[in-house]
Scaffold this motif. Structure first.
Motif, PDB file in Angstrom:
ATOM      1  N   MET A   1       0.895  -1.157  -0.173  1.00  0.00           N
ATOM      2  CA  MET A   1      -0.054  -0.016   0.047  1.00  0.00           C
ATOM      3  C   MET A   1       0.880   1.222  -0.089  1.00  0.00           C
ATOM      4  O   MET A   1       0.399   2.279   0.014  1.00  0.00           O
ATOM      5  N   ILE A   2       2.265   1.111  -0.150  1.00  0.00           N
ATOM      6  CA  ILE A   2       3.130   2.197  -0.105  1.00  0.00           C
ATOM      7  C   ILE A   2       4.063   2.037  -1.134  1.00  0.00           C
ATOM      8  O   ILE A   2       4.484   0.631  -1.435  1.00  0.00           O
ATOM      9  N   GLY A   3       4.740   2.997  -1.652  1.00  0.00           N
ATOM     10  CA  GLY A   3       5.773   2.882  -2.832  1.00  0.00           C
ATOM     11  C   GLY A   3       6.904   2.418  -2.351  1.00  0.00           C
ATOM     12  O   GLY A   3       7.354   2.736  -1.058  1.00  0.00           O
ATOM     13  N   SER A   4       8.175   1.963  -2.953  1.00  0.00           N
ATOM     14  CA  SER A   4       9.253   1.839  -2.748  1.00  0.00           C
ATOM     15  C   SER A   4      10.027   3.066  -2.019  1.00  0.00           C
ATOM     16  O   SER A   4      10.070   3.984  -2.762  1.00  0.00           O
ATOM     17  N   GLY A   5      10.500   2.862  -1.020  1.00  0.00           N
ATOM     18  CA  GLY A   5      11.260   3.998  -0.304  1.00  0.00           C
ATOM     19  C   GLY A   5      10.312   5.266   0.197  1.00  0.00           C
ATOM     20  O   GLY A   5      10.807   6.047   1.126  1.00  0.00           O
ATOM     21  N   ASP A   6       9.010   4.934   0.259  1.00  0.00           N
ATOM     22  CA  ASP A   6       7.966   6.003   1.003  1.00  0.00           C
ATOM     23  C   ASP A   6       7.785   5.423   2.489  1.00  0.00           C
ATOM     24  O   ASP A   6       8.074   4.269   2.612  1.00  0.00           O
ATOM     25  N   VAL A   7       7.498   6.487   3.303  1.00  0.00           N
ATOM     26  CA  VAL A   7       7.297   5.942   4.536  1.00  0.00           C
ATOM     27  C   VAL A   7       5.613   6.047   4.877  1.00  0.00           C
ATOM     28  O   VAL A   7       5.243   6.949   4.335  1.00  0.00           O
ATOM     29  N   ALA A   8       5.081   5.116   5.132  1.00  0.00           N
ATOM     30  CA  ALA A   8       3.516   4.939   5.560  1.00  0.00           C
ATOM     31  C   ALA A   8       3.419   5.898   6.470  1.00  0.00           C
ATOM     32  O   ALA A   8       3.938   6.442   7.503  1.00  0.00           O
ATOM     33  N   ASP A   9       1.968   6.193   6.517  1.00  0.00           N
ATOM     34  CA  ASP A   9       1.279   6.944   7.687  1.00  0.00           C
ATOM     35  C   ASP A   9       1.395   6.215   9.010  1.00  0.00           C
ATOM     36  O   ASP A   9       1.535   6.720  10.061  1.00  0.00           O
ATOM     37  N   VAL A  10       1.162   4.977   8.791  1.00  0.00           N
ATOM     38  CA  VAL A  10       0.801   4.134   9.792  1.00  0.00           C
ATOM     39  C   VAL A  10       0.954   2.732   9.682  1.00  0.00           C
ATOM     40  O   VAL A  10       0.910   2.282   8.698  1.00  0.00           O
TER      41      VAL A  10
END
Length: 313
Positions: A1-10
């Motif tokens: 549910m998140i892209g590579s290298g991104d930090v999720a909200d939760v």
């Protein structure tokens, strides 16, 4: 549910041991939360059923398989496997209410870095009875209040830096892990802010597989309960107010033992309460218990109280 290298909200961390009959429900309640980027991790704690297959059916979910080491170790493994600044621990037999996590994240973003948002919950029992539970209030100090009245695992939305500050869950605890964690968090300076709005539904099964049901059948469960009180006392440092609260918890353990007919263990738990708070261990007792105790004196009063608990089981 998140892209590579991104930090999720939760991050949502779900420990699971033989939860094939309810893990779908828990995961469905998570993946349908709107407007969030999430890391969703199921930590399989040595399941022997089809829990892993059920979890892997959700493309959004990462499954980590570990030997059976208990829920505390599983939650810590999930914490290490994620990066999001906010962490929701969800029990595998609980389910988030619609929009609840989204609203909780929005609420947390309005709070200070030492503050933790805690929501209320519903309980749905086997027979379909549904009861709403609000959150505790802080009256007399947050740490003593948390010792007396637990916050259940799925209520808070945690901040990663606070969890890391106290090194996560204490893996010695076979149960009561969240009780210990929340006390240590509060003792370290974190502040729990309680909100009445329910954020999850707890499905309470009567089967013997639930940890809450299993612990009463565990050999030496009273000794384990008293050990966990002592470990928690040592982890936060002693004070008169916290020792009085721990003594009250020991009294409740004595009551549980008496109801199970474990009379020697009930006496041991009351002796433990007296030892850690000799002058004031009855402060939080219900007036009925205090009256029985005072009527007969310490030793006979404890026997009378244990007999009363046994007869009222």
């Amino acid at each position: 549910m998140i892209g590579s290298g991104d930090v999720a909200d939760v991050a949502v961390v779900i420990p699971c041991c033989n939860g094939e009959h309810h893990i779908d429900r828990a995961l469905s309640s998570v993946v349908t939360q709107p407007g969030l980027s999430m890391e969703i991790v199921v930590v399989d704690d040595g399941s022997t059923d089809r829990s892993v297959d059920r979890a892997k059916a959700f493309s959004e979910v990462q499954v980590i398989s570990t030997p059976n080491r208990g829920a505390a170790a599983a939650r810590n493994a999930g914490l290490r496997a994620t990066k999001a600044p906010l962490v929701k621990f969800l029990d595998a037999d609980d389910e988030l209410l619609p929009d609840a996590l989204t609203e909780q994240v929005e609420a947390v973003n309005q709070l200070g870095p030492e503050q933790i948002h805690v929501g209320g919950w519903y309980v749905l029992a086997d027979a379909g009875q549904k009861r709403r539970h609000g959150c505790q209030r802080d009256g007399g100090g947050q740490v003593p209040n948390l010792i007396i009245q637990n916050i259940l695992t799925s209520g808070p939305l945690h901040r990663r830096h606070l969890l890391e500050r106290v090194n996560g869950f204490d893996e010695r605890f076979p149960w009561n892990q969240e009780w210990n964690l929340h006390i240590r968090l509060a003792a370290s300076g974190a502040q729990f802010l309680f909100h009445e709005q329910a954020v999850y539904c707890a499905h309470r099964r009567s089967d013997a597989g639930r940890i809450t049901n299993k612990k009463f059948k565990t050999r030496d469960f009273v000794r384990k309960e008293l050990d966990m009180i002592e470990w928690t006392r040592q982890s936060i440092g002693r004070s008169e107010r916290t020792d009085v609260a721990f003594a009250f918890r020991a009294m409740r353990i004595a009551k549980s033992a008496a109801k199970l007919g474990q009379l020697a263990d009930a006496h041991a738990a009351l002796a433990f309460a007296r030892a850690i708070s000799p002058r004031d261990y009855r402060r939080h007792w219900p007036s009925k218990y205090t009256a029985i105790h005072r009527l007969f004196g310490t030793r006979l009063g404890e026997k009378a109280l244990i007999r009363y608990w046994q007869m009222s089981s």
